[in-house]
Write an enzyme that holds these catalytic residues in place. Structure first.
Site, PDB file in Angstrom:
ATOM      1  N   ASP A 223       0.905  -4.628 -10.797  1.00 23.00           N
ATOM      2  CA  ASP A 223       0.315  -3.402  -9.925  1.00 23.00           C
ATOM      3  C   ASP A 223       0.274  -2.331 -10.823  1.00 23.00           C
ATOM      4  O   ASP A 223      -0.548  -2.353 -11.945  1.00 23.00           O
ATOM      5  CB  ASP A 223       1.868  -3.358  -9.096  1.00 23.00           C
ATOM      6  CG  ASP A 223       1.214  -2.544  -7.786  1.00 23.00           C
ATOM      7  OD1 ASP A 223       0.840  -1.461  -7.672  1.00 23.00           O
ATOM      8  OD2 ASP A 223       1.377  -3.394  -6.544  1.00 23.00           O
ATOM      9  N   HIS A 266       2.528   3.470  -6.081  1.00 23.56           N
ATOM     10  CA  HIS A 266       2.195   2.258  -5.476  1.00 23.56           C
ATOM     11  C   HIS A 266       3.285   1.023  -5.981  1.00 23.56           C
ATOM     12  O   HIS A 266       3.671   0.350  -5.387  1.00 23.56           O
ATOM     13  CB  HIS A 266       0.930   1.918  -5.639  1.00 23.56           C
ATOM     14  CG  HIS A 266       0.492   0.654  -4.821  1.00 23.56           C
ATOM     15  ND1 HIS A 266       0.605  -0.797  -5.059  1.00 23.56           N
ATOM     16  CD2 HIS A 266      -0.017   0.439  -3.562  1.00 23.56           C
ATOM     17  CE1 HIS A 266       0.119  -1.486  -4.364  1.00 23.56           C
ATOM     18  NE2 HIS A 266      -0.359  -0.793  -3.124  1.00 23.56           N
ATOM     19  N   ASN A 359      -7.106  -4.670   3.387  1.00 26.05           N
ATOM     20  CA  ASN A 359      -6.900  -3.617   4.453  1.00 26.05           C
ATOM     21  C   ASN A 359      -8.424  -3.216   5.156  1.00 26.05           C
ATOM     22  O   ASN A 359      -8.702  -1.868   5.365  1.00 26.05           O
ATOM     23  CB  ASN A 359      -6.336  -2.328   4.163  1.00 26.05           C
ATOM     24  CG  ASN A 359      -4.914  -2.712   3.337  1.00 26.05           C
ATOM     25  OD1 ASN A 359      -4.398  -3.588   3.941  1.00 26.05           O
ATOM     26  ND2 ASN A 359      -4.342  -1.853   2.589  1.00 26.05           N
ATOM     27  N   GLY A 369      -6.226 -12.971  -2.326  1.00 29.92           N
ATOM     28  CA  GLY A 369      -5.725 -13.746  -1.005  1.00 29.92           C
ATOM     29  C   GLY A 369      -6.329 -14.794  -0.482  1.00 29.92           C
ATOM     30  O   GLY A 369      -5.775 -15.832  -0.046  1.00 29.92           O
ATOM     31  N   SER A 442      -0.451  -4.456   1.182  1.00 30.23           N
ATOM     32  CA  SER A 442       0.045  -4.199  -0.066  1.00 30.23           C
ATOM     33  C   SER A 442       1.748  -4.188   0.254  1.00 30.23           C
ATOM     34  O   SER A 442       2.514  -4.558  -0.814  1.00 30.23           O
ATOM     35  CB  SER A 442      -0.089  -2.823  -0.687  1.00 30.23           C
ATOM     36  OG  SER A 442      -0.922  -2.981  -1.669  1.00 30.23           O
TER      37      SER A 442
END
Length: 500
Positions: A223, A266, A359, A369, A442
């Site tokens: 990340d 984040h 998103n 994913g 996330s």
């Protein structure tokens, strides 16, 4: 024009074809790096420079012209050549389109001032404002409040904003308003986040899990970096800075795995969702506080996205460091063979990889994913887990499910969805010892990663397995723990983990 590419085996992640190339920092001809054949007889290979290598026999970052890339495909059929791809964080932040904004931009004299306050009327600095005069065209302006709680917007005073989103500073919820009159001196108040409330999404999801949940399990956070000094994250055992652009000129920067200078909060928020431990008077627990966390920073200090080379390198590093589970709260772009190969290699080593679904608002699941061996997680929420006036309220959308649940309006969907997790108004850790709310797939992905860590720690048989058998068994146990909420297969997969 020279461009960068990733060279890796046509099949798998490592190859003897690449075994003669040590990790390189200075560019050198790929013919010497590969150690194969007569460069004079293979003109393309002599025109390629190796910039960096994941490992001695692993993928390489190279530099060459597009014409050379085509020639190299013919000369070396045992290799796969992949362009650089940029991935983004999967936190929800609505964005202004600058071209549309320019058409409605007001002068400084015409612009309006908006004040953001707390419930007592005191100014709040650091709130992020996204104001749309036209949401369809994404026209408007944005900014952050100063020490006086004020933001100067380049939108004429008196304009009726179709939508205004306020993303709260630490310890405060955001705010969402439709048809808001931007009169000069307008103000909005934000509610404080009360950590004692039982309705908070993460507390509701983890329910009765013990505070040592996940003990003995290592989770890698790939990340924007994690604040290892946060009082609620004493279980961060280190990590690595995987941003090649920062470490190539100074290998000593490899230890800089803390938050990125720009948009670096984040990763700390994601890490807290997995395994924050209550302390320092803050009653805030992640899903599996007993885990050991490792931080692999792939987002640069300068802001912007992460390259597939850095992500691929980080996945391999996390596997070598002994992580059992890897969380990828990132995505975007087209299907990427480099990250695919790295995730496949991780699975072969028994490491479960869990990723955000994206998103894009009911669009297909984003990569990585969407890969069949990656656990893709959509984002759900509870309608009563945040104030009705908060920015999270704008994310309530169909389909609705049992127990006041819904699938976040931003969440992608499709047949690749495996599970859903809490991703709307999730309160977790922020750099500097504080906390705040974020939304996005996330947030859903690390919640599921934390639950997977709990299941793995509880099952000594699975934990004792080796290779792909461990990852496959943990995946099946995770799927078996899920409870359908009623959204439908393509929105929630097996459902929300929680049966234990």
């Amino acid at each position: 024009m020279l461009k960068q590419y990733i060279v890796l085996p046509a099949y798998g992640f490592r190859s003897q074809t690449l075994a003669h190339a040590a990790t390189l920092r200075a560019a050198r001809p790929v013919a010497a790096a590969l150690g194969g054949g007569d460069a004079a007889a293979r003109p393309a290979i002599s025109k390629v420079d190796v910039i960096d290598s994941v490992s001695a026999d692993g993928p390489k970052l190279v530099r060459m012209t597009p014409e050379t890339e085509l020639q190299l495909r013919l000369e070396e059929p045992s290799l796969k050549i992949v362009p650089l791809v940029i991935y983004e964080k999967m936190r929800v932040i609505h964005e202004i389109k600058r071209a549309a904004a320019a058409a409605v931009s007001a002068t400084s004299a015409q612009g309006a001032v908006l004040r953001i306050e707390d419930a007592a009327g005191a100014p709040l600095a650091g709130a992020r404002i996204i104001a749309f005069s036209s949401f369809r065209t994404r026209a408007g302006d944005e900014g952050r409040t100063d020490a006086n709680g004020e933001v100067h917007l380049r939108i004429a005073s008196g304009t009726t904003l179709e939508r205004i989103y306020v993303y709260g500073p630490p310890r405060h919820w955001g705010r969402f308003e439709r048809n808001f009159n931007l009169a000069d001196g307008a103000r909005l108040q934000l509610e404080p986040i009360d950590l004692s409330q039982d309705f908070l999404a993460l507390r509701r999801f983890r329910n009765a899990l013990p505070l040592n949940a996940g003990q003995g399990v290592v989770v890698g956070i790939i990340d924007s970096g994690v604040d290892g000094d946060h009082p609620l994250l004493p279980n961060v055992s280190g990590g690595a800075n995987m941003v090649l652009a920062e470490t190539m000129g100074d290998p000593g920067q490899i230890a800089d795995w803390g938050p990125a200078a720009v948009d670096g909060e984040h990763g700390t928020h994601v890490a807290g969702i997995v395994g924050a431990r209550p302390a320092a008077g803050l009653d805030l627990a992640g899903v599996a506080p007993g885990v050991t966390l490792r931080s692999y920073r792939v987002f640069p200090h300068t802001g912007g996205g992460a390259t597939n080379y850095d992500i691929m390198n980080a996945i391999d590093r996390a596997v070598q460091d002994g992580c059992h589970i890897i969380n990828l709260s990132l995505g975007g772009g087209e299907e990427d063979e480099a990250v695919r190969a790295a995730i496949g290699s991780a699975l072969d080593s028994g490491v479960l990889v869990i990723a955000a679904a994206g998103n894009d608002g009911r669009k297909p699941v984003s990569f990585p994913g969407a890969l069949p061996f990656c656990i893709a997680v959509s984002a759900m929420g509870w309608t009563d887990s945040f104030p009705p006036s908060s920015s999270e309220a704008s994310d309530i959308a169909r389909p609705y499910g049992a127990h006041q649940t819904f699938l976040g309006a931003f969440s992608n969907f499709g047949p690749q969805i495996d599970l859903t997790g809490p991703g709307v108004g999730v309160v977790s850790t922020l750099p500097g010892g504080t906390f705040g709310a974020m939304s996005g797939t996330s947030m859903a992905s690390p919640a599921v990663a934390g639950y997977a860590a709990f299941l793995l720690a509880e099952d000594s048989i699975i934990l004792g397995l080796n290779g792909a058998d461990r990852g496959t068994a943990l995946r099946d146990r995770l799927f078996g723990s899920a409870i359908p909420l009623g959204f439908g297969r393509d929105y929630e997969g097996f459902g929300l983990p929680g049966k234990g």
